[in-house]
Motif scaffolding. Sequence first.
Motif, short mmCIF file in Angstrom:
data_model
loop_
_atom_site.label_atom_id
_atom_site.label_comp_id
_atom_site.label_asym_id
_atom_site.label_seq_id
_atom_site.Cartn_x
_atom_site.Cartn_y
_atom_site.Cartn_z
N ALA A 1 0.83 -1.20 0.00
CA ALA A 1 0.00 0.00 0.00
C ALA A 1 0.86 1.25 0.00
O ALA A 1 0.59 2.22 -0.73
CB ALA A 1 -0.93 -0.01 1.21
N LEU A 2 1.92 1.24 0.82
CA LEU A 2 2.80 2.41 0.89
C LEU A 2 3.54 2.62 -0.43
O LEU A 2 3.68 3.75 -0.90
CB LEU A 2 3.80 2.23 2.03
CG LEU A 2 4.81 3.37 2.23
CD1 LEU A 2 4.08 4.67 2.55
CD2 LEU A 2 5.80 3.02 3.34
N MET A 3 3.99 1.52 -1.04
CA MET A 3 4.71 1.65 -2.31
C MET A 3 3.80 2.25 -3.39
O MET A 3 4.21 3.13 -4.15
CB MET A 3 5.22 0.29 -2.78
CG MET A 3 6.04 0.36 -4.06
SD MET A 3 6.26 -1.22 -4.89
CE MET A 3 4.61 -1.53 -5.49
N LEU A 4 2.56 1.77 -3.46
CA LEU A 4 1.62 2.28 -4.46
C LEU A 4 1.33 3.76 -4.22
O LEU A 4 1.26 4.55 -5.17
CB LEU A 4 0.33 1.47 -4.42
CG LEU A 4 -0.76 1.87 -5.42
CD1 LEU A 4 -0.24 1.80 -6.85
CD2 LEU A 4 -1.99 0.97 -5.25
N LEU A 5 1.19 4.12 -2.95
CA LEU A 5 0.91 5.52 -2.62
C LEU A 5 2.09 6.42 -2.99
O LEU A 5 1.92 7.49 -3.59
CB LEU A 5 0.61 5.64 -1.12
CG LEU A 5 -0.06 6.94 -0.64
CD1 LEU A 5 -1.41 7.11 -1.32
CD2 LEU A 5 -0.20 6.92 0.87
N VAL A 6 3.29 5.98 -2.66
CA VAL A 6 4.50 6.77 -2.99
C VAL A 6 4.67 6.86 -4.50
O VAL A 6 5.01 7.93 -5.02
CB VAL A 6 5.74 6.13 -2.33
CG1 VAL A 6 7.02 6.77 -2.87
CG2 VAL A 6 5.68 6.29 -0.82
N ALA A 7 4.44 5.76 -5.19
CA ALA A 7 4.62 5.74 -6.64
C ALA A 7 3.67 6.72 -7.33
O ALA A 7 4.08 7.50 -8.19
CB ALA A 7 4.41 4.33 -7.18
N THR A 8 2.39 6.69 -6.95
CA THR A 8 1.41 7.55 -7.61
C THR A 8 1.57 9.02 -7.23
O THR A 8 1.54 9.90 -8.10
CB THR A 8 -0.01 7.07 -7.29
OG1 THR A 8 -0.17 6.94 -5.87
CG2 THR A 8 -0.29 5.73 -7.93
N MET B 1 9.40 1.23 -12.00
CA MET B 1 10.42 0.22 -11.78
C MET B 1 11.31 0.58 -10.59
O MET B 1 11.70 -0.29 -9.80
CB MET B 1 11.27 0.04 -13.04
CG MET B 1 10.54 -0.64 -14.18
SD MET B 1 11.54 -0.73 -15.70
CE MET B 1 12.90 -1.78 -15.14
N LEU B 2 11.62 1.86 -10.45
CA LEU B 2 12.45 2.30 -9.32
C LEU B 2 11.74 2.08 -7.99
O LEU B 2 12.34 1.57 -7.03
CB LEU B 2 12.82 3.77 -9.50
CG LEU B 2 13.70 4.38 -8.39
CD1 LEU B 2 15.04 3.66 -8.33
CD2 LEU B 2 13.92 5.87 -8.65
N CYS B 3 10.46 2.45 -7.93
CA CYS B 3 9.70 2.26 -6.70
C CYS B 3 9.59 0.78 -6.35
O CYS B 3 9.73 0.39 -5.18
CB CYS B 3 8.30 2.87 -6.84
SG CYS B 3 8.28 4.68 -6.92
N TRP B 4 9.36 -0.05 -7.36
CA TRP B 4 9.25 -1.49 -7.13
C TRP B 4 10.59 -2.06 -6.67
O TRP B 4 10.63 -2.90 -5.76
CB TRP B 4 8.79 -2.19 -8.40
CG TRP B 4 8.71 -3.68 -8.26
CD1 TRP B 4 9.61 -4.60 -8.69
CD2 TRP B 4 7.68 -4.41 -7.60
NE1 TRP B 4 9.19 -5.87 -8.37
CE2 TRP B 4 8.01 -5.79 -7.69
CE3 TRP B 4 6.50 -4.04 -6.95
CZ2 TRP B 4 7.21 -6.79 -7.15
CZ3 TRP B 4 5.69 -5.05 -6.40
CH2 TRP B 4 6.05 -6.39 -6.51
N SER B 5 11.68 -1.62 -7.26
CA SER B 5 13.00 -2.13 -6.90
C SER B 5 13.35 -1.76 -5.46
O SER B 5 13.87 -2.59 -4.70
CB SER B 5 14.06 -1.56 -7.85
OG SER B 5 13.82 -1.97 -9.18
N ILE B 6 13.04 -0.52 -5.08
CA ILE B 6 13.33 -0.09 -3.70
C ILE B 6 12.48 -0.86 -2.71
O ILE B 6 12.96 -1.30 -1.65
CB ILE B 6 13.10 1.43 -3.56
CG1 ILE B 6 14.13 2.20 -4.39
CG2 ILE B 6 13.17 1.85 -2.09
CD1 ILE B 6 13.89 3.69 -4.42
N ALA B 7 11.19 -1.04 -3.04
CA ALA B 7 10.30 -1.79 -2.14
C ALA B 7 10.76 -3.23 -1.99
O ALA B 7 10.73 -3.79 -0.89
CB ALA B 7 8.87 -1.73 -2.68
N THR B 8 11.18 -3.85 -3.08
CA THR B 8 11.67 -5.23 -3.03
C THR B 8 12.93 -5.33 -2.19
O THR B 8 13.09 -6.26 -1.38
CB THR B 8 11.95 -5.75 -4.45
OG1 THR B 8 10.75 -5.67 -5.23
CG2 THR B 8 12.43 -7.19 -4.42
#
Length: 238
Positions: A110-117, A220-227
């Motif tokens: 949820a946090l990753m999606l919020l930060v990404a958008t 991709m950057l947000c996903w990579s950091i979250a992972t």
Amino acid sequence: MEPARSYLNPRTWLALAQRDIAPIAGMLGIALLLLAFAEIADDVGEGDTRAFDTRLLLALRASDPADPIGPAWFEQSVADITALGGFAVLALVALLACGYLAVQRKWGGALMLLVATLGGTAISEGLKLGFNRPRPDLVAHVVETTSMSFPSGHAMLSAVTYLTLGALLAHTQEKRRLRGYILGAAILVTLLIGVSRIYLGVHWPTDVMAGWCLGAAWAMLCWSIATWLSRRTETSAS
């Protein structure tokens, strides 16, 4: 001899590839997308894309610049597709997805999606003000617009939102074909929204191309950091 054989096992090799090679490939992909955006932005700033943009925009028009090619029903269908990349629709989709993840106590997703958008929106609006590129003046705008043209907010934010959601959904699936289908659907929606902006005459083609590149890179950057953070947390817990 047993340890040597284990490295020849396809499952073992795939696991190692996902752990060690995938992050490197992801960073390379982000770098290439950012480089492509920088090249487009540089050419736009110098006016080198005018001929390309003009030729493609006019190719999508009939003899009358106010009339896109194709029947009226097709034009209306494209307008419906472009609405999928509007701020209100993307905000609603993101909020509903965040709520779903929160109900399942998947706070990281949820946090990753919020930060990404939210981050993608801020970047898009900031760049629009910085480049201050006017909307196309060669053809009539089929839908109303209020902001500047570069980069395309619809193209960028649809890439951020739908690709991030696609990655989250694909991550929950075990079958590779299903993961591929989900990601393919997210990419298709993103591409259709971007193309619709050109067809409707509200964006130069290079606006959309830049939006795709930057939006995909940011997702991709947000996903990579979250992972990376998730794996670090798991390692610390163990």
